[in-house]
Design a protein around this motif. Structure first.
Motif: not given
Length: 378
Positions: A267-281, A287-288, A292-298, A314-316
């Motif tokens: 018996x709840x109604x909730x909102x979960x805010x959007x979250x980004x993905x992070x590309x690392x590699x 890079x790895x 703080x150097x990672x790339x946000x996928x919004x 390379x890889x990621x």
């Protein structure tokens, strides 16, 4: 008499020779100062399912021993700190090892946990979670009599077996209609996804009104704020009642993309805010680096994420939580989920199943579309 003199001279020479060769100093390494420890970031909780037993739960990493000769490291797990009945996770010459869900499930069995939501432990709590312990062992020294075993500090992790929720055939999707829903408005074009007692939908919310409907194009089937309030629901503070007319839900939060979840059991109604993905590699600009150097996928629209950045050979892989290492969003994950993946990306074939960029290095826009199940580079 001559034989006696000859023997004395021989003994003297032997003693003299030995006294010369014993003058070299002997260096003994301080083996007691050697230490190894896990260096990876552990998840706060590992969610386990027998349906995903062949998946990788995590990769454990530790520092290399420095002194002497080390041929192997062994990672062990147990359900108690004393390691009364240790389980060998594996032996490796490297300083990392893959831990499978199936190996954690062995510990689940030892703890006597189950996936039945009706069962509880001795305190009345759900009988599906517990703690287990890990350590890594190594041998240091010269491989002979001077060799000794070193053991890392024990690390405790939380594990939780996902309970099997009975399949319900009475759950039907709801229509979500109103000007608070961007690109929907007062049209019957957006429905929730029904999962047993839970209704969920990804929407882009703006300040405005909306309500739920149980039937398409049937205005008499509306379920407004006061309906749920009267049923005893706890409603997210970013909603209030319109307070007049149709008593619609009035969204007063920060405009953006949210997952709206209606749980009829809790018996709840909730909102979960959007979250980004992070590309690392090493195929990405940061890079790895995951500090703080990672790339946000919004998330630019509900269930669609994208970003533009420079790709290198390379890889990621993608991560859903910034700063937390896992392999839940690698190439194999999306392939197994039925995604069509751009041909400029391949599986690197490693245990982490990273994305391998095989296109011409340059700047691309990567788009993850969870609706169409595609990953594209343009």
């Amino acid at each position: 008499m001559k034989k006696l003199i000859y023997c004395v001279l021989l003994i003297s020479n032997v003693l003299l020779f030995n006294s010369c060769t014993d003058d070299k100093p002997i260096f003994i390494a301080d083996l007691g100062s050697e230490k190894i420890a896990f260096t990876n970031n552990f998840a706060s909780e590992y969610l386990l399912s027998k349906d995903t037993k062949n998946n990788i739960a995590d990769r454990f990493i530790w520092n290399a021993s420095i002194l002497g000769v080390n041929s192997n490291y062994e990672v062990q797990a147990a359900i108690d700190e004393a390691f009364t009945k240790p389980v060998s996770i594996g032996v490796s010459k490297q300083t990392n090892i893959t831990v499978l869900v199936s190996q954690l499930l062995e510990l689940v069995d030892q703890l006597g946990l189950d996936e039945d939501p009706k069962t509880t432990d001795s305190t009345g709590k759900p009988n599906n979670s517990g703690v287990v312990y890990f350590r890594v062992k190594s041998k240091i020294g010269n491989g002979g009599a001077g060799t000794q075993e070193i053991i890392s500090t024990t690390h405790m992790i939380n594990i939780k077996l996902i309970e099997k929720v009975p399949t319900s055939t009475t759950c039907n999707p709801l229509w979500i209609v109103g000007d608070a829903i961007k690109n929907v408005g007062w049209n019957f074009s957006k429905t929730t996804v029904c999962d047993s007692d839970v209704q969920r939908v990804k929407v882009s919310l703006q300040n405005g009104k909306f309500r739920f409907f149980t039937a398409e194009n049937n205005w008499a089937t509306g379920l407004n704020f006061e309906y749920y309030k009267g049923k005893g629901y706890t409603i997210d503070a970013r909603f209030k009642s319109e307070g007049a007319g149709d008593n619609n839900f009035d969204f007063i939060g920060t405009p953006g993309i949210y997952e709206l979840v209606v749980d009829t059991s809790k018996k709840t109604i909730v909102l979960n805010p959007s979250g980004s993905f992070w590309a690392v590699g090493d195929a990405t600009p940061g890079g790895w680096n995951f500090t703080g150097g990672e790339t946000a996928i919004v998330e630019t629209s509900p269930d669609i994420w994208q970003a533009t950045f420079k790709f290198s050979a390379g890889v990621f892989r993608f991560f859903k939580t910034q700063g937390q290492w896992d392999i839940n969003n690698n190439y194999a994950y999306y392939k197994n989920a039925g995604y069509t993946i751009d041909t400029k990306l391949e599986n690197d074939g490693s245990g982490d199943a990273n994305f391998k960029f095989v296109g011409t290095p340059g700047t691309y826009t990567v788009k993850i579309n969870a609706i169409d199940k595609t990953i594209k580079l343009n």
